[in-house]
Design an enzyme around this catalytic site. Structure first.
Site, mmCIF file in Angstrom:
data_model
loop_
_atom_site.group_PDB
_atom_site.id
_atom_site.type_symbol
_atom_site.label_atom_id
_atom_site.label_comp_id
_atom_site.label_asym_id
_atom_site.label_seq_id
_atom_site.Cartn_x
_atom_site.Cartn_y
_atom_site.Cartn_z
ATOM 1 N N HIS A 136 0.866 -1.184 0.000
ATOM 2 C CA HIS A 136 0.000 0.000 0.000
ATOM 3 C C HIS A 136 0.902 1.234 0.000
ATOM 4 O O HIS A 136 1.969 1.215 0.629
ATOM 5 C CB HIS A 136 -0.854 0.075 1.282
ATOM 6 C CG HIS A 136 -2.121 -0.728 1.267
ATOM 7 N ND1 HIS A 136 -2.578 -1.410 2.378
ATOM 8 C CD2 HIS A 136 -3.053 -0.915 0.289
ATOM 9 C CE1 HIS A 136 -3.732 -1.997 2.087
ATOM 10 N NE2 HIS A 136 -4.036 -1.716 0.832
ATOM 11 N N CYS A 187 -2.263 2.698 9.185
ATOM 12 C CA CYS A 187 -3.276 1.740 8.734
ATOM 13 C C CYS A 187 -4.480 1.712 9.675
ATOM 14 O O CYS A 187 -5.592 1.418 9.244
ATOM 15 C CB CYS A 187 -2.692 0.333 8.674
ATOM 16 S SG CYS A 187 -1.333 0.135 7.542
HETATM 17 N N1 ARG Z 1 -3.726 -7.264 6.473
HETATM 18 C C1 ARG Z 1 -4.175 -6.049 5.865
HETATM 19 C C2 ARG Z 1 -4.157 -6.187 4.357
HETATM 20 O O1 ARG Z 1 -3.292 -6.831 3.843
HETATM 21 C C3 ARG Z 1 -3.301 -4.913 6.303
HETATM 22 C C4 ARG Z 1 -3.768 -3.577 5.814
HETATM 23 C C5 ARG Z 1 -2.836 -2.465 6.195
HETATM 24 N N2 ARG Z 1 -3.377 -1.198 5.909
HETATM 25 C C6 ARG Z 1 -2.761 -0.174 5.322
HETATM 26 N N3 ARG Z 1 -3.378 0.956 5.249
HETATM 27 N N4 ARG Z 1 -1.568 -0.289 4.777
HETATM 28 O O2 ARG Z 1 -5.014 -5.689 3.665
#
Ligand code: ARG
Length: 282
Positions: free
Chosen positions: A181, A275
């Site tokens: 991300h 996150c």
């Molecule tokens: N386990 C989640 C996923 O893979 C983690 C999300 C993390 N969020 C972020 N904004 N980077 O989607």
């Protein structure tokens, strides 16, 4: 004149002023790692949900102590990743673009966000037509929206976001699956200051960031690897993982106040401070 802070050019540290923010968070009541949709998630490694709740509570209290308002969305038992509210939507000028999750494992979070925003009287709420993971991949920088793609958010979603928000969307390509991300590889500190991890981006995207931002704090492998860039800035404070000590020092040199927090349990799912935080810009 550009300021490559990796060269440790002296920085004139003016004191920064913040302003109160509104954040949406979700308690990690049902946090666990029972599937793997990013390289950090190992379903065979033990997860301490109570510790995750404690660490999350600490972050929530910190926001409130700093004068920010924290709103909550109810956790769902079947959504172990719902603590990561940043992925639920992007909210700019009161307009809400609700996520369409790339993976089936998280798809049932989207209706909960649609309901949450509708119930609170937001008028301009739209479900994304293409895979689009909220503030995980969209970061507001001045009047622009920086938009990640490569792993989760579809490039076609960028056009939709630009049309919906009426803001220029700057597409950036992520290339390292550990930084899947945009908010794992870049944080916006103010309109012309970012901190980021260049190896997570394509060459063209690095050139774009160099073109747009006069001031760039470059994270090293160690700080990026503890999710030091998964940080929240309120204009004055930078809340970031405690182990990102190099970045903390750098942001201090730039006049911000770093505040380190321990989010180690959440990192087991590939998430940290940012996150767990969705800014509501009404
Ligand atoms: N386990 C989640 C996923 O893979 C983690 C999300 C993390 N969020 C972020 N904004 N980077 O989607």
């Amino acid at each position: 004149m550009q300021n490559e802070t990796t060269r440790r050019a002296p920085v004139v540290a003016r004191r920064r002023t913040g302003r109160p923010r509104r954040y949406l968070m979700c308690p990690p009541t049902h946090f666990r790692v029972d599937y793997s949709i990013n390289p950090w998630m190992d379903p065979s490694a033990p997860v301490d949900t109570r510790l995750a709740v404690e660490q999350w509570e600490g972050l929530r209290r910190l926001y409130e102590d700093l004068g920010h308002a924290v709103e909550l969305i109810a956790p769902q038992a079947e959504s172990p990743d719902m603590v990561f509210t940043a992925n639920g939507a992007t909210v700019v000028d009161g307009r809400v673009l609700v996520a369409r999750f790339r993976h089936a494992e998280r798809a049932n979070e989207a209706p909960a966000y649609l309901d949450w925003f509708a119930d609170r009287g937001y008028r301009d709420v739209r479900a994304a037509s293409f895979p689009s993971e909220g503030e995980g991949d969209y970061l507001l920088a001045g009047s622009w929206l920086l938009a990640g793609c490569g792993f989760r958010t579809d490039r076609r979603a960028h056009g939709e976001a630009q049309e919906f928000f009426g803001r220029p969307v700057i597409g950036l390509t992520l290339t390292d699956p550990r930084y899947y991300h945009l908010d794992t590889a870049l944080a916006v500190l103010d309109d012309d200051t970012i901190m980021y991890y260049p190896p997570a981006f394509s060459g063209g995207s690095i050139a774009v960031l160099e073109e747009l931002f006069a001031c760039r704090i470059v994270a090293g492998d160690a700080d990026a690897g503890v999710f030091g860039l998964n940080a929240v800035c309120d204009g004055r404070h930078v809340i970031l993982p405690r182990s990102a000590t190099g970045l903390a020092e750098e942001v201090r040199r730039h006049g911000f106040e770093p505040i380190g927090v321990d989010m180690s349990e959440l990192l087991k799912a590939g998430g940290s401070v940012k996150c767990c935080t969705l800014e509501l810009r009404d």
